[in-house]
Motif scaffolding. Structure first.
Motif, PDB file in Angstrom:
ATOM      1  N   LEU A  23       0.823  -1.199   0.000  1.00  0.00           N
ATOM      2  CA  LEU A  23       0.000   0.000   0.000  1.00  0.00           C
ATOM      3  C   LEU A  23       0.863   1.257   0.000  1.00  0.00           C
ATOM      4  O   LEU A  23       0.533   2.246  -0.658  1.00  0.00           O
ATOM      5  N   THR A  24       1.975   1.203   0.730  1.00  0.00           N
ATOM      6  CA  THR A  24       2.880   2.343   0.749  1.00  0.00           C
ATOM      7  C   THR A  24       3.473   2.567  -0.630  1.00  0.00           C
ATOM      8  O   THR A  24       3.546   3.699  -1.128  1.00  0.00           O
ATOM      9  N   GLY A  25       3.921   1.470  -1.266  1.00  0.00           N
ATOM     10  CA  GLY A  25       4.454   1.591  -2.614  1.00  0.00           C
ATOM     11  C   GLY A  25       3.412   2.115  -3.576  1.00  0.00           C
ATOM     12  O   GLY A  25       3.684   2.977  -4.416  1.00  0.00           O
ATOM     13  N   ASN A  26       2.182   1.637  -3.432  1.00  0.00           N
ATOM     14  CA  ASN A  26       1.095   2.115  -4.275  1.00  0.00           C
ATOM     15  C   ASN A  26       0.730   3.552  -3.939  1.00  0.00           C
ATOM     16  O   ASN A  26       0.377   4.328  -4.827  1.00  0.00           O
ATOM     17  N   ALA A  27       0.804   3.894  -2.649  1.00  0.00           N
ATOM     18  CA  ALA A  27       0.515   5.275  -2.261  1.00  0.00           C
ATOM     19  C   ALA A  27       1.544   6.220  -2.866  1.00  0.00           C
ATOM     20  O   ALA A  27       1.196   7.297  -3.367  1.00  0.00           O
ATOM     21  N   ASP A  28       2.822   5.811  -2.821  1.00  0.00           N
ATOM     22  CA  ASP A  28       3.868   6.617  -3.462  1.00  0.00           C
ATOM     23  C   ASP A  28       3.570   6.784  -4.942  1.00  0.00           C
ATOM     24  O   ASP A  28       3.632   7.878  -5.498  1.00  0.00           O
ATOM     25  N   THR A  29       3.250   5.646  -5.610  1.00  0.00           N
ATOM     26  CA  THR A  29       2.971   5.685  -7.044  1.00  0.00           C
ATOM     27  C   THR A  29       1.722   6.514  -7.331  1.00  0.00           C
ATOM     28  O   THR A  29       1.705   7.324  -8.266  1.00  0.00           O
ATOM     29  N   PHE A  30       0.672   6.309  -6.528  1.00  0.00           N
ATOM     30  CA  PHE A  30      -0.577   7.046  -6.726  1.00  0.00           C
ATOM     31  C   PHE A  30      -0.352   8.545  -6.548  1.00  0.00           C
ATOM     32  O   PHE A  30      -0.800   9.360  -7.370  1.00  0.00           O
ATOM     33  N   MET A  31       0.349   8.923  -5.485  1.00  0.00           N
ATOM     34  CA  MET A  31       0.587  10.341  -5.233  1.00  0.00           C
ATOM     35  C   MET A  31       1.487  10.949  -6.316  1.00  0.00           C
ATOM     36  O   MET A  31       1.253  12.065  -6.784  1.00  0.00           O
ATOM     37  N   LEU A  32       2.515  10.208  -6.716  1.00  0.00           N
ATOM     38  CA  LEU A  32       3.405  10.699  -7.764  1.00  0.00           C
ATOM     39  C   LEU A  32       2.689  10.783  -9.106  1.00  0.00           C
ATOM     40  O   LEU A  32       3.009  11.649  -9.933  1.00  0.00           O
ATOM     41  N   SER A  33       1.713   9.888  -9.354  1.00  0.00           N
ATOM     42  CA  SER A  33       0.989   9.919 -10.622  1.00  0.00           C
ATOM     43  C   SER A  33       0.167  11.199 -10.756  1.00  0.00           C
ATOM     44  O   SER A  33      -0.150  11.623 -11.872  1.00  0.00           O
ATOM     45  N   PHE A 335      -6.433   0.073 -12.770  1.00  0.00           N
ATOM     46  CA  PHE A 335      -5.483   0.910 -13.490  1.00  0.00           C
ATOM     47  C   PHE A 335      -5.966   2.350 -13.604  1.00  0.00           C
ATOM     48  O   PHE A 335      -5.149   3.280 -13.674  1.00  0.00           O
ATOM     49  N   SER A 336      -7.278   2.531 -13.605  1.00  0.00           N
ATOM     50  CA  SER A 336      -7.827   3.888 -13.692  1.00  0.00           C
ATOM     51  C   SER A 336      -7.518   4.716 -12.448  1.00  0.00           C
ATOM     52  O   SER A 336      -7.580   5.946 -12.483  1.00  0.00           O
ATOM     53  N   ILE A 337      -7.191   4.029 -11.359  1.00  0.00           N
ATOM     54  CA  ILE A 337      -6.777   4.747 -10.149  1.00  0.00           C
ATOM     55  C   ILE A 337      -5.480   5.505 -10.404  1.00  0.00           C
ATOM     56  O   ILE A 337      -5.270   6.611  -9.904  1.00  0.00           O
TER      57      ILE A 337
END
Length: 447
Positions: A23-33, A335-337
């Motif tokens: 979730l942290t890795g995804n949060a980083d990716t989500f926020m950076l996206s 992926f739309s996230i």
């Protein structure tokens, strides 16, 4: 000790801990996206190099977990404590050396990875900061190995919860600039990651002092014993060798993907972030099984260890296939996230569909290889891993992905072939019962 351990009691905290890591890795990716897609790609490439460093720290951490589990199973708590103390000092020294090397050699490493010019500045900043403090991760891994080997998997889960919350809060401040704060981008994310890990490290040391049945003699002469370092490396280097083979092969394949362009590279990052939630079930089961098998082997209860591995394997295969199927059904929404790019969403959906083939094979490797290591049979997985990853995965990825122009789909098919070939070979090894003669504690006792 082994009687007190059950797969469920060990695995659910590991599963939650791994979920939080993902979730942290995804949060980083989500926020950076929401910052830029280029920032996602830059951090993704930098993390490929950092994964290699984490694998290097596994030389010590893996040896620590195996040896402590076996000695604890044999009720030799004093020797287990010496090994724990030695591993902390050894990985600290190793971590500092690699941290300096990453800081000095960041530009060269990124150039070797063929990082596009538009990504270089962000990738360099992330590698300087997170890589320069990677010794913190080395110590966290070592403390985690010690705690888990004694069955204290909940403690590492709680540390991870705290670190992840701090990291997400930090990312929010540096990426979105609330209250008029400056937006720091990738550099800010790197500092958020590093500072949250430092706080987790302090908490980890406090828990080590509180939990262990025999205090770690960090300042004793035994803590600096080369004999214990030799034992750690004797098991740790071959054990980590399989990880090294995997991660170096992934670096090469990442280079292939850079040839496909930034869109393909970013899609790979998004897909891997989603896939992690699929295979973490098998990772958690494999790690929990490793702890139990290590204790059982240390206690010379080989039949129970044999049965435990196979039961865990069946569970991991069923769960991973089911999870892959569910994620495939909702791939467009997932992926739309991260992105509105139609090509990325469509291609990523195809890759998630292929995980239904890939993940059951990966389950064989995650469960059986962990069990072989726990029993002391550490060399065979390395031989098989190097042969398959470099002899099958890399050539097939290039052939299908680049030469046959199948792109990421061809590369994913190569991944699946590698996982299944290795998985069936290690399954044969476990069924052969050769591992029963590899127990480290048994060898020491009869020497």
């Amino acid at each position: 000790m082994a009687k007190k351990l059950s797969l469920f009691a060990l695995t659910w905290p590991i599963f939650i801990e791994l979920t939080l890591h993902m979730l942290t890795g995804n949060a980083d990716t989500f926020m950076l996206s929401h910052y830029t897609d280029e920032a996602v790609a830059a951090v993704g490439v930098a993390n490929q190099l950092l994964f290699m460093v984490v694998v290097m720290f596994g030389f010590i951490a893996t040896g620590t977990s195996i040896l402590i589990a076996q000695y604890a199973g044999a009720n030799d708590e004093k020797t287990a404590s010496y090994i724990g103390a030695t591993s902390i000092w050894a990985n600290l020294l190793f971590g500092v050396v690699l941290s300096v090397a990453l800081w000095i050699g960041s530009d060269y490493l990124l150039q070797v990875m063929n990082v596009p010019n538009e990504l270089m500045a962000d990738a360099r900043a992330y590698l300087w900061i997170v890589g320069g403090f990677s010794f913190v991760q080395a110590l966290i891994m070592t403390l985690g190995a010690i705690l888990r080997s004694y069955g204290f998997t909940r403690d590492m889960m709680n540390i991870t919860i705290g670190v992840n919350i701090l990291n997400i809060i930090g990312n929010y401040f540096v990426l979105f600039g609330p209250f008029g704060l400056p937006v720091l981008g990738v550099e800010g994310v790197a500092w958020s990651t590093t500072i949250s890990r430092m706080i987790g490290l302090v908490i980890g040391f406090l828990l080590i002092m509180k939990r262990l049945p025999y205090p770690l003699p960090l300042l004793s002469k035994e803590a600096f014993s080369f004999a214990y370092v030799k034992q750690l490396l004797k098991i740790g280097i071959p054990s980590a060798g399989e990880h090294v083979a995997y991660n170096t092969s992934q670096l090469v394949i990442t280079y292939f993907i850079t040839m496909l362009g930034t869109e393909a590279l970013t899609t790979r990052v998004y897909t891997q972030n989603i896939m992690m939630f699929i295979f973490l079930f098998s990772v958690a089961i494999g790690q929990g099984t490793q702890i139990i098998v290590g204790h059982l082997v240390g206690a010379q209860r080989f039949d129970e260890a044999y049965a435990r591995c196979l039961k865990s394997l069946r569970l991991a295969v069923i769960i991973s296939f089911t999870a892959a199927a569910l994620f495939s059904l909702f791939s467009d929404q997932l992926f739309s996230i991260f992105t509105s790019n139609k090509w990325m969403i469509e291609t990523g959906g195809t890759l998630i569909l292929l995980t239904m083939l890939l993940e059951p094979g990966r389950s064989f490797n995650l469960v059986i290889i962990n069990s072989l290591r726990a029993a002391g049979d550490v060399k065979f997985p390395v031989y098989i891993g190097v042969a398959s990853m470099w002899g099958i995965s890399i050539p097939l990825a290039y052939l299908l992905g680049i030469s046959f122009d199948l792109g990421l789909v061809g590369i994913w098919l190569a991944f699946a072939a590698d996982e299944w070939i290795r998985g069936l070979l290690v399954y044969w090894r476990w069924k052969s019962n050769v591992w029963r003669t590899k127990s480290f504690v048994k060898k020491e006792a009869t020497a």
